[in-house]
Write a protein that holds these residues in place. Structure first.
Motif, PDB file in Angstrom:
ATOM      1  N   HIS A 113      10.868  -7.429  -3.765  1.00 47.37           N
ATOM      2  CA  HIS A 113      11.852  -6.611  -3.055  1.00 47.37           C
ATOM      3  C   HIS A 113      13.292  -6.937  -3.397  1.00 47.37           C
ATOM      4  O   HIS A 113      14.069  -7.335  -2.532  1.00 47.37           O
ATOM      5  N   HIS A 150       8.425 -10.979   2.933  1.00 50.98           N
ATOM      6  CA  HIS A 150       8.080  -9.944   1.961  1.00 50.98           C
ATOM      7  C   HIS A 150       9.342  -9.249   1.460  1.00 50.98           C
ATOM      8  O   HIS A 150       9.460  -8.916   0.295  1.00 50.98           O
ATOM      9  N   HIS A 161       9.301  -4.719   6.222  1.00 43.11           N
ATOM     10  CA  HIS A 161      10.386  -4.061   5.493  1.00 43.11           C
ATOM     11  C   HIS A 161      11.630  -3.829   6.340  1.00 43.11           C
ATOM     12  O   HIS A 161      11.535  -3.500   7.518  1.00 43.11           O
ATOM     13  N   HIS A 209       5.714   0.535  -4.028  1.00 45.60           N
ATOM     14  CA  HIS A 209       7.142   0.843  -4.137  1.00 45.60           C
ATOM     15  C   HIS A 209       7.508   1.461  -5.484  1.00 45.60           C
ATOM     16  O   HIS A 209       6.805   1.286  -6.463  1.00 45.60           O
TER      17      HIS A 209
HETATM   18 CO    CO Z   1       7.101  -3.920   0.342  1.00 45.35          CO
END
Ligand code: CO
Length: 535
Positions: A187, A248, A331, A529
């Motif tokens: 990320h 994450h 997220h 993603h």
């Molecule tokens: Co993610």
């Protein structure tokens, strides 16, 4: 497919689920082909002529081998799709990442690695016990960094791919920045210019009883004047925190890298004994709150923007620990420093509990009513109280500073995931969010619609693919000559249950009207993603 304008109406009726489970489950399959530069046309509408660049998507493309299904789709091998847009035309390419595991398992015709999310090798616990190798499946995200395309998986190094042919070059250590096997988040956040040229800010976690977070900032583009090449590491720092870190995602502002450490415990024994995947050994700690770890960004003292507290010699400053609200977060939508109030604001999607799939459950049979739904929540951290109490309770990065004032507000109760703001507003106050939402306004269902949320007025607009369509993460692409924050497009991969195939839907970002639907000659399981690289 339809657009509706919905005014804020908390408590509105939930209604019956508007989808057929068989349609939803039909997306779980193997991608059987790799296509090269296939020219496509819009099935409906027209591809906007100003849309110029490539949409890269990553996600599990292989869910079965030798008759054995993965325990969880997150254990599926990474498959990259690239859709190149220009002059109203589009060209498609897709290719599996040639990871070591993928190559070995293609050859063997069966699983030879255990998956982190519970997929076991054939042969039961005996065959799996004490096999602690990680299969780097490169399936979570894909981003351009300079002339490289990186397929990301958070527990290990990125794979470098050719951005045009999608050919796998192999694992990359990013010119020696990483050590072999080092964790590298899936990320990254692209700082659009908080401190000059654009940067890719990301992190890696070494988790244990004490966890170390390494925050890295890379030049996203070449800066000839300063002799910086694209992809070069320009800043980094490491901080250790007490406890097993499960991180994450994160968020950035000009002055801060913001982490939310969920209240989780990790018991590795069932993993070591071959009974569970590593990620299945995570459990939430009921009644315990998580912590925000606020890491001052290097070079932040020169940043423009508001805030006040926590500024100055930021590179030398220590992280600030602040108590977070209850709930579990994968997220974040965005974070920013509020110029009016001087608060640090973090918008994230919260679940009441860690949504896990037990060892005996088939994910295709999941009862959505039994798993927690995501909601969008805003946390405001009073930076003035951070400054006043920064020295208290900060022994060895252990305790959250209880004197720091945090306020919480629910922005969207409708089940949501995969939110983003205009990339030019990353880390800055943004007016709009685009995210995937459930078909119904209340209750937990598969994601079937896209919502545009006005973060200031609360006004919502929804485009829905229900009843037979199911959405993956939307990517907002600004118009190259945009004069407003919501001028551009939203690119949405849709599983079309009616024809058992994947569509790419292009929406107008401002009103969510449908610009074009492109039926892809591919059937791709729900993705993770994706990112946009302008040409
Ligand atoms: Co993610």
């Amino acid at each position: 497919m339809s657009v509706t304008s919905v005014s804020p109406a908390p408590g509105s009726t939930a209604g019956a689920p508007g989808y057929d489970r068989a349609d939803w489950a039909s997306a779980f399959r193997n991608v059987g082909v790799e296509l090269e530069a296939v020219e496509l046309t819009a099935t409906r509408g027209a591809i906007p002529a100003e849309l110029a660049g490539t949409l890269y998507r990553n996600g599990p493309g292989r869910l079965e081998r030798g008759g054995q299904w993965v325990h969880h789709p997150f254990d599926g091998d990474g498959m990259i799709m690239a859709l190149g847009f220009g002059a109203g035309a589009v060209s498609l390419r897709n290719r599996f990442v040639r990871t070591e595991g993928w190559l070995a398992e293609e050859k063997a015709g069966k699983y030879v690695y255990r998956g982190v999310f519970g997929t076991q090798k054939p042969g039961g616990a005996v065959a799996n016990a004490f096999d602690l190798r990680l299969k780097n499946i490169a399936n979570t995200h894909v981003v351009r960094l300079g002339d490289q395309l990186l397929a990301l998986w958070e527990a290990a190094e990125p794979h470098a791919l050719d951005p045009h042919t999608l050919e796998t070059h192999g694992i990359t250590l990013l010119d020696g920045v990483l050590k072999k096997g080092e964790a590298f988040s899936a990320h990254p956040r692209f700082d659009p210019g908080h401190h000059g040229p654009e940067r890719m800010v990301t992190f890696g976690v070494k988790a244990g009883p004490t966890s170390t977070v390494r925050v890295m900032e890379f030049a996203a583009a070449e800066d000839a004047a300063r002799g910086v090449r694209a992809g070069q590491l320009v800043a980094e720092q490491r901080h250790s925190f007490k406890g097993f870190a499960f991180l994450h995602d994160f968020a950035i502002t000009p002055n801060w890298a913001v982490f939310l450490q969920n209240a989780v415990a990790f018991n590795p024994l069932p993993f070591v004994l071959g009974q569970k995947g590593a990620a299945q050994c995570l459990a939430s700690k009921p009644g315990e709150a998580g912590q925000f770890w606020l890491v001052p960004r290097p070079g932040a003292g020169a940043a423009a923007g508001a805030g006040g507290a926590g500024r100055g010699s930021a590179a030398a400053a220590k992280p600030v620990l602040v108590e977070a609200p209850e709930g579990f977060v994968f997220h974040h939508l965005n974070a920013f420093e509020d110029p009016q109030s001087g608060e640090l604001v973090i918008d994230s999607i919260y679940y009441d509990d860690f949504p896990s799939i037990g060892p005996d459950t088939d994910y295709r049979e999941i009862d959505f009513e039994t798993i927690p739904a995501g909601r969008l929540q805003r946390c405001r951290i009073d930076l003035a109280t951070v400054a006043a109490h920064q020295k208290a309770n900060q022994k060895a990065n252990q305790q959250a500073n209880e004197k720091v004032k945090v306020t919480v507000e629910v922005l969207e109760e409708r089940c949501c995931e995969f939110g983003m703001v205009n990339p030019n507003q990353q880390g800055l106050p943004a007016r709009y969010a685009w995210m995937a939402v459930a078909g119904r306004e209340r209750g937990n269902d598969p994601l079937q619609a896209i919502e545009k949320l006005d973060l200031v007025s609360g006004e919502r607009r929804v485009w829905s693919a229900a009843p037979r369509g199911f959405v993956s993460e939307p990517v907002m692409v600004p118009h190259p000559a945009a004069s407003s924050e919501d001028q551009g497009w939203v690119l949405v991969p849709v599983w079309n249950g009616a024809r058992c195939g994947s569509d790419l839907v292009i929406l107008d970002a401002a009103d969510l009207s449908e610009c074009a639907v492109i039926e892809l000659p591919l059937a791709i399981p729900y993705g993770l993603h994706g990112s946009w690289a302008a040409s």
